[in-house]
Design an enzyme around this catalytic site. Structure first.
Site, mmCIF file in Angstrom:
data_model
loop_
_atom_site.group_PDB
_atom_site.id
_atom_site.type_symbol
_atom_site.label_atom_id
_atom_site.label_comp_id
_atom_site.label_asym_id
_atom_site.label_seq_id
_atom_site.Cartn_x
_atom_site.Cartn_y
_atom_site.Cartn_z
ATOM 1 N N LEU A 132 0.764 6.727 -72.904
ATOM 2 C CA LEU A 132 -0.002 8.088 -73.762
ATOM 3 C C LEU A 132 -0.855 8.242 -72.496
ATOM 4 O O LEU A 132 -1.669 7.080 -72.587
ATOM 5 C CB LEU A 132 -0.285 7.841 -74.913
ATOM 6 C CG LEU A 132 -0.621 7.901 -76.167
ATOM 7 C CD1 LEU A 132 -0.754 7.287 -77.519
ATOM 8 C CD2 LEU A 132 0.059 9.739 -76.343
ATOM 9 N N ASP A 133 -0.999 8.814 -71.834
ATOM 10 C CA ASP A 133 -2.381 9.210 -70.924
ATOM 11 C C ASP A 133 -3.718 8.483 -71.608
ATOM 12 O O ASP A 133 -3.691 8.110 -72.580
ATOM 13 C CB ASP A 133 -2.488 10.462 -70.245
ATOM 14 C CG ASP A 133 -3.453 11.444 -71.137
ATOM 15 O OD1 ASP A 133 -3.905 11.142 -71.744
ATOM 16 O OD2 ASP A 133 -2.552 12.837 -71.079
ATOM 17 N N LYS A 134 -4.258 7.952 -70.268
ATOM 18 C CA LYS A 134 -5.835 7.464 -70.938
ATOM 19 C C LYS A 134 -6.629 7.880 -71.913
ATOM 20 O O LYS A 134 -7.339 7.670 -72.695
ATOM 21 C CB LYS A 134 -6.739 6.807 -69.602
ATOM 22 C CG LYS A 134 -7.838 5.974 -70.319
ATOM 23 C CD LYS A 134 -8.780 5.507 -68.733
ATOM 24 C CE LYS A 134 -9.312 5.047 -68.181
ATOM 25 N NZ LYS A 134 -10.438 4.172 -67.276
#
Length: 227
Positions: free
Chosen positions: A100-102
Site C-alpha cells: 500500500l503506498d505511504k
C-alpha cells in the site's frame, strides 16, 4: 543438495523469489562474505546475510494481518524511520504481500511464505482486493461505469473491475490487478482526486473491525481461500 539462492530465500521465509532478486541486484545479500549472484546455489552450510541479518534455513510459515495507517512506508528500509520494518515486533522475519503506498491505509498481509506471496501477487491468479475510496467532489453513476470498464493507466487499459457508490464522495472498487498507484491514477483520469484510500479486503480475508491501526494479528494460512 544445493538450491538456487532466490528459491532458498523464499523457503527460508526471507522474501518472495521476486523480492529476493531485487535484494540481490541492490547488493543487500552476501554469500560466505561476498556479494551474492543470481546464479548462486546454496545450502544450510553457507553463510547467507540479507540486509545485515543471517538467514537460518527453512522457517515455520506464518501469516499476519496488519492495519496500516497513513504515513507508513511498506519498503523495508532500516534507515527510514517511516519504514514498516520499525513497526513489526514479530519473532519471525516477515514481509508485506504486495504494498500500500505511504498515503494509503488499511489491510496489509505479512508473511514469510514466499510461495504464498507469489500466489497472491502474481497477475495470473487474479486475486481480488477491495478498497473504499474518498474523492474531492461528488460522484455519479457515469464515473462508476467508466472506472469499471477500464481507463488508461501508464500506457495500458486497466482490466474491468467492480465499482459502486458508497455515498456522495466515496466509492467501492474491487481490483484483480495491482498497477502502481492504480486507483489514484484511474480516478485522476476521470477528473477526481483521491483524498483517502482504504483497503478492506484481500481474497476472502476482510480487515477485522477490532484490529486497531498500526497493530497486527496472526491468521491461519489455510483460512485464506485462493481460486
Amino acid at each position: 543438495m544445493s538450491t538456487r539462492l532466490a528459491k532458498y530465500l523464499g523457503h527460508a521465509g526471507v522474501c518472495s523469489r521476486r523480492q529476493a532478486s531485487r535484494l540481490i541486484d541492490s547488493g543487500d545479500v552476501t554469500v560466505n562474505g561476498r556479494p551474492a549472484n543470481h546464479i548462486d546455489h546454496v545450502t544450510e552450510q553457507d553463510e547467507i546475510i540479507v540486509l545485515g541479518k543471517k538467514v537460518c534455513g527453512p522457517a515455520t510459515k506464518v501469516l499476519y494481518a496488519y492495519h496500516k495507517p497513513v504515513g507508513i512506508d511498506c519498503k523495508l528500509k532500516p534507515d527510514d524511520p517511516s519504514s514498516l520494518l520499525h513497526h513489526l515486533s514479530t519473532s519471525q522475519r516477515v514481509y508485506p504481500i504486495g504494498r500500500l503506498d505511504k498515503d494509503s491505509r488499511g489491510l496489509l498481509l505479512l508473511t514469510n511464505d514466499g510461495e504464498l506471496c507469489q500466489r497472491l501477487i502474481h497477475p495470473d491468479h487474479h486475486v481480488e482486493k477491495e478498497y473504499w475510496v474518498k474523492v474531492d467532489r461528488p460522484l455519479d453513476a457515469e464515473f462508476c461505469q467508466k472506472m469499471a470498464l477500464g481507463v488508461p493507466v501508464d500506457g495500458q487499459i486497466t482490466l474491468p473491475c467492480q465499482v459502486s457508490l458508497l455515498d456522495a464522495t466515496r466509492f467501492k472498487i474491487v481490483l484483480k490487478q495491482g498497477l502502481n498507484r492504480q486507483i489514484r491514477k484511474m480516478a485522476k483520469h476521470c477528473g477526481y482526486k483521491v483524498i483517502d484510500l482504504y483497503r478492506v479486503r484481500i481474497a476472502n480475508f476482510t480487515l477485522p473491525n477490532t484490529l486497531p491501526e498500526n497493530q497486527y494479528q496472526q491468521i491461519n494460512i489455510a483460512s485464506l481461500k485462493l481460486t
